[in-house]
Design a protein around this motif. Structure first.
Motif, PDB file in Angstrom:
ATOM      1  N   TYR A 165      -9.752   9.021 -10.525  1.00 54.14           N
ATOM      2  CA  TYR A 165     -10.695   8.633 -11.567  1.00 54.14           C
ATOM      3  C   TYR A 165     -11.822   9.671 -11.604  1.00 54.14           C
ATOM      4  CZ  TYR A 165      -8.453   4.081 -11.985  1.00 54.14           C
ATOM      5  OH  TYR A 165      -7.548   3.080 -12.216  1.00 54.14           O
ATOM      6  N   LYS A 166     -12.735   9.523 -12.547  1.00 53.70           N
ATOM      7  CA  LYS A 166     -13.860  10.453 -12.646  1.00 53.70           C
ATOM      8  C   LYS A 166     -14.583  10.523 -11.313  1.00 53.70           C
ATOM      9  CE  LYS A 166     -17.858  11.533 -15.540  1.00 53.70           C
ATOM     10  NZ  LYS A 166     -18.673  11.110 -16.713  1.00 53.70           N
ATOM     11  N   GLU A 167     -14.777   9.351 -10.698  1.00 48.07           N
ATOM     12  CA  GLU A 167     -15.258   9.293  -9.317  1.00 48.07           C
ATOM     13  C   GLU A 167     -14.080   8.805  -8.478  1.00 48.07           C
ATOM     14  OE1 GLU A 167     -18.582   6.984  -6.570  1.00 48.07           O
ATOM     15  OE2 GLU A 167     -18.830   7.083  -8.751  1.00 48.07           O
ATOM     16  N   ALA A 168     -13.554   9.658  -7.619  1.00 47.58           N
ATOM     17  CA  ALA A 168     -12.317   9.362  -6.881  1.00 47.58           C
ATOM     18  C   ALA A 168     -12.388   8.001  -6.195  1.00 47.58           C
ATOM     19  CB  ALA A 168     -12.053  10.455  -5.859  1.00 47.58           C
ATOM     20  N   LEU A 169     -11.309   7.249  -6.314  1.00 49.47           N
ATOM     21  CA  LEU A 169     -11.217   5.926  -5.706  1.00 49.47           C
ATOM     22  C   LEU A 169     -10.326   5.999  -4.474  1.00 49.47           C
ATOM     23  CD1 LEU A 169     -11.588   2.791  -5.725  1.00 49.47           C
ATOM     24  CD2 LEU A 169      -9.558   2.700  -7.189  1.00 49.47           C
ATOM     25  N   TYR A 170     -10.849   5.563  -3.341  1.00 47.95           N
ATOM     26  CA  TYR A 170     -10.070   5.477  -2.108  1.00 47.95           C
ATOM     27  C   TYR A 170      -9.844   4.005  -1.780  1.00 47.95           C
ATOM     28  CZ  TYR A 170     -11.069  10.436  -1.351  1.00 47.95           C
ATOM     29  OH  TYR A 170     -11.146  11.803  -1.488  1.00 47.95           O
ATOM     30  N   ILE A 171      -8.590   3.606  -1.728  1.00 45.43           N
ATOM     31  CA  ILE A 171      -8.260   2.215  -1.420  1.00 45.43           C
ATOM     32  C   ILE A 171      -7.992   2.110   0.075  1.00 45.43           C
ATOM     33  CG2 ILE A 171      -6.647   0.325  -1.816  1.00 45.43           C
ATOM     34  CD1 ILE A 171      -6.201   1.342  -4.612  1.00 45.43           C
ATOM     35  N   PRO A 172      -8.778   1.320   0.802  1.00 46.36           N
ATOM     36  CA  PRO A 172      -8.593   1.221   2.255  1.00 46.36           C
ATOM     37  C   PRO A 172      -7.233   0.626   2.609  1.00 46.36           C
ATOM     38  CG  PRO A 172     -10.693   0.253   1.556  1.00 46.36           C
ATOM     39  CD  PRO A 172      -9.889   0.487   0.323  1.00 46.36           C
ATOM     40  N   ALA A 173      -6.685   1.090   3.707  1.00 46.84           N
ATOM     41  CA  ALA A 173      -5.415   0.565   4.199  1.00 46.84           C
ATOM     42  C   ALA A 173      -5.652  -0.179   5.510  1.00 46.84           C
ATOM     43  CB  ALA A 173      -4.415   1.702   4.409  1.00 46.84           C
ATOM     44  N   GLY A 174      -5.015  -1.333   5.633  1.00 42.42           N
ATOM     45  CA  GLY A 174      -5.078  -2.089   6.869  1.00 42.42           C
ATOM     46  C   GLY A 174      -3.775  -1.908   7.640  1.00 42.42           C
ATOM     47  N   PHE A 175      -3.870  -1.916   8.977  1.00 40.59           N
ATOM     48  CA  PHE A 175      -2.687  -1.677   9.809  1.00 40.59           C
ATOM     49  C   PHE A 175      -2.545  -2.791  10.840  1.00 40.59           C
ATOM     50  CE2 PHE A 175      -4.100   2.386   8.229  1.00 40.59           C
ATOM     51  CZ  PHE A 175      -2.923   3.030   7.877  1.00 40.59           C
ATOM     52  N   LYS A 176      -1.321  -3.257  10.997  1.00 39.73           N
ATOM     53  CA  LYS A 176      -0.984  -4.237  12.027  1.00 39.73           C
ATOM     54  C   LYS A 176       0.147  -3.650  12.864  1.00 39.73           C
ATOM     55  CE  LYS A 176      -2.224  -8.175   9.087  1.00 39.73           C
ATOM     56  NZ  LYS A 176      -1.747  -9.426   8.446  1.00 39.73           N
ATOM     57  N   TRP A 177       0.042  -3.809  14.187  1.00 37.56           N
ATOM     58  CA  TRP A 177       0.975  -3.147  15.101  1.00 37.56           C
ATOM     59  C   TRP A 177       1.639  -4.153  16.039  1.00 37.56           C
ATOM     60  CZ3 TRP A 177       1.563   2.236  14.881  1.00 37.56           C
ATOM     61  CH2 TRP A 177       0.633   2.912  14.090  1.00 37.56           C
ATOM     62  N   SER A 178       2.833  -3.817  16.500  1.00 34.88           N
ATOM     63  CA  SER A 178       3.521  -4.649  17.483  1.00 34.88           C
ATOM     64  C   SER A 178       4.583  -3.832  18.210  1.00 34.88           C
ATOM     65  CB  SER A 178       4.186  -5.859  16.814  1.00 34.88           C
ATOM     66  OG  SER A 178       4.979  -6.583  17.742  1.00 34.88           O
ATOM     67  N   ALA A 179       4.735  -4.120  19.504  1.00 31.92           N
ATOM     68  CA  ALA A 179       5.830  -3.522  20.274  1.00 31.92           C
ATOM     69  C   ALA A 179       7.058  -4.422  20.241  1.00 31.92           C
ATOM     70  CB  ALA A 179       5.382  -3.295  21.715  1.00 31.92           C
ATOM     71  N   LYS A 180       6.917  -5.634  19.647  1.00 29.69           N
ATOM     72  CA  LYS A 180       8.011  -6.609  19.663  1.00 29.69           C
ATOM     73  C   LYS A 180       8.842  -6.573  18.383  1.00 29.69           C
ATOM     74  CE  LYS A 180       5.582  -9.922  22.627  1.00 29.69           C
ATOM     75  NZ  LYS A 180       5.043 -11.319  22.705  1.00 29.69           N
ATOM     76  N   ASN A 181       8.221  -6.914  17.252  1.00 25.04           N
ATOM     77  CA  ASN A 181       8.954  -6.997  15.993  1.00 25.04           C
ATOM     78  C   ASN A 181       7.986  -6.975  14.835  1.00 25.04           C
ATOM     79  OD1 ASN A 181       8.166  -9.883  15.343  1.00 25.04           O
ATOM     80  ND2 ASN A 181       9.308 -10.237  17.249  1.00 25.04           N
ATOM     81  N   TRP A 182       8.532  -6.853  13.634  1.00 26.42           N
ATOM     82  CA  TRP A 182       7.707  -6.782  12.416  1.00 26.42           C
ATOM     83  C   TRP A 182       6.888  -8.056  12.236  1.00 26.42           C
ATOM     84  CZ3 TRP A 182      10.127  -6.886   6.830  1.00 26.42           C
ATOM     85  CH2 TRP A 182       9.122  -6.682   5.873  1.00 26.42           C
ATOM     86  N   GLY A 183       7.485  -9.204  12.484  1.00 32.27           N
ATOM     87  CA  GLY A 183       6.773 -10.465  12.286  1.00 32.27           C
ATOM     88  C   GLY A 183       5.627 -10.650  13.259  1.00 32.27           C
ATOM     89  N   ASP A 184       5.637  -9.926  14.365  1.00 32.75           N
ATOM     90  CA  ASP A 184       4.597 -10.066  15.376  1.00 32.75           C
ATOM     91  C   ASP A 184       3.427  -9.117  15.142  1.00 32.75           C
ATOM     92  OD1 ASP A 184       3.913 -11.402  17.956  1.00 32.75           O
ATOM     93  OD2 ASP A 184       3.939  -9.347  18.734  1.00 32.75           O
ATOM     94  N   CYS A 185       3.511  -8.284  14.105  1.00 30.68           N
ATOM     95  CA  CYS A 185       2.447  -7.308  13.841  1.00 30.68           C
ATOM     96  C   CYS A 185       1.110  -8.009  13.629  1.00 30.68           C
ATOM     97  CB  CYS A 185       2.787  -6.457  12.623  1.00 30.68           C
ATOM     98  SG  CYS A 185       4.059  -5.219  12.910  1.00 30.68           S
ATOM     99  N   GLU A 186       0.087  -7.536  14.322  1.00 26.89           N
ATOM    100  CA  GLU A 186      -1.256  -8.125  14.158  1.00 26.89           C
ATOM    101  C   GLU A 186      -2.319  -7.109  14.561  1.00 26.89           C
ATOM    102  OE1 GLU A 186      -1.588 -10.407  18.446  1.00 26.89           O
ATOM    103  OE2 GLU A 186      -0.953 -11.544  16.689  1.00 26.89           O
TER     104      GLU A 186
END
Length: 385
Positions: free
Chosen positions: A364-385
């Motif tokens: 955009y005229k003034e650049a827009l940065y959309i923050p990203a959130g991250f969830k991690w797990s060593a077990k499985n996708w459903g356990d990501c937090e």
């Protein structure tokens, strides 16, 4: 894991069937068309709904939406019926899905599957896999009753040995685009202050400063505002959020009065589409419509802008990860999020790098940065937090 999930699904289905039996006074097989019709059209004497294509009486999801809009008292019954149907789909679609010989499950991405630059996914060319962009993460049912929790199917997806799995999600991506396009200053200020606009709006409308994302009213209110941003009508939104049409109309009138920039943006887009049938996004892509100029076309055009902008953004982030850190293995692209795995031996380094590489400006005229959130797990996708 698959067997354990299968058992859980059967257990949860039984609980809901027992609940229906206690309420109705008799057993109900939700898969039986005659029993469903007898309940809704004979016992409850609700108006018969007809399938648009076959013109035959039906009790599909659209019909149930209309019936519970007419008689809100049946909403708990409809909810349990839908949950039983969903649990059955979970079991047949996910638990019984065919994996490849190496134990992995794959899909086929169609990069031209939608008009918004979002990918669509399906079974692969060899008949294995499934749509991996609609894997449910479970959670409490809408009424918050104890013990009625939908299972987390994502727990079936585990990282390779020596890796950790992560789920990256863009924060309020569609809304941020609507705010940038419309120039809504107050919502911009809320985002800048780290606040959630829909939470702040709900607090103000209900005069309740205690409202959070976990509040019972929040989910329906967020869906209503989201639909309103995309030119959703009160008649269309009300059945989905479980409110009366006149209440949705009242909230929409208040919402546009409170944030007139959004209404002005919608009106500008409608005028533009009347003139040249075209909309465009911040990346310079255009969508030309050849349909009849009507409300349906306006809704498609208004929704296309944020959805296409975010669809392109998530793929640019994916390209960044692949180009600059090839050791990061992207496993899934889910419209506005990515699922990937990284070597656990350098987890701290990669946690920092993915934050850096996900910072892609929307031009955009003034650049827009959309923050990203991250969830991690060593077990499985459903356990990501």
């Amino acid at each position: 894991a698959k067997q354990a999930l299968s058992t859980t699904l059967l257990f949860e289905t039984t609980k809901r069937e027992e609940w229906l039996t206690s309420i109705l006074g008799h057993q109900l097989n939700v898969k039986s068309t005659p029993q469903m019709k007898a309940l809704f059209y004979d016992d409850l004497r609700l108006p018969v709904q007809f399938n648009r294509k076959t013109r035959q009486p039906t009790l599909d999801d659209e019909a149930l939406d209309k019936l519970q809009a007419k008689e809100p008292v049946i909403r708990p019954i409809v909810r349990r019926i839908r949950e039983i149907r969903s649990l059955g789909v979970f079991r047949s679609t996910f638990v019984e899905a065919r994996t490849d010989r190496d134990g992995r499950i794959r899909c086929s991405y169609n990069v031209a599957g939608t008009e918004t630059f979002r990918f669509s996914s399906s079974q692969d060319a060899f008949g294995s896999g499934l749509n991996l962009q609609n894997i449910p993460k479970g959670g409490d049912s809408d009424d918050g009753e104890d013990g009625l929790e939908l299972p987390n199917v994502r727990q079936l997806f585990v990282p390779d040995p020596g890796y950790e799995i992560a789920d990256m999600d863009l924060d309020s991506a569609d809304l941020r685009i609507v705010v940038a396009e419309s120039g809504c200053k107050e919502m911009e200020a809320w985002f800048a202050a780290g606040k959630k606009p829909y939470v702040e709006i709900a607090k103000e409308y209900y005069h309740d400063p205690s409202i959070t994302k976990a509040h019972p009213k929040y989910g329906a209110f967020k869906s209503l505002c989201h639909g309103t941003n995309y030119l959703g009508s009160a008649h269309g939104i009300a059945p989905r959020v479980g409110l009366l049409i006149r209440e949705v109309e009242r909230i929409q009138q208040w919402y546009f009065g409170r944030f007139p920039e959004i209404k002005a943006w919608q009106d500008r887009l409608k005028d533009q589409m009347r003139r040249n049938r075209t909309v465009s996004n911040a990346w310079g892509y255009r969508r030309i419509y050849f349909d009849r100029v009507d409300d349906a076309m306006f809704r498609q055009g208004v929704a296309w802008i944020p959805q296409s902008t975010v669809g392109l953004l998530i793929n640019k982030i994916w390209h960044n990860l692949r180009t600059h850190e090839p050791a990061i293995q992207v496993l899934l692209q889910v419209h506005d999020s990515l699922v990937f795995q990284v070597p656990a031996s350098r987890i701290d380094y990669y946690k920092q790098r993915v934050v850096e590489l996900s910072r892609v400006p929307v031009p955009y005229k003034e650049a827009l940065y959309i923050p990203a959130g991250f969830k991690w797990s060593a077990k499985n996708w459903g356990d990501c937090e």
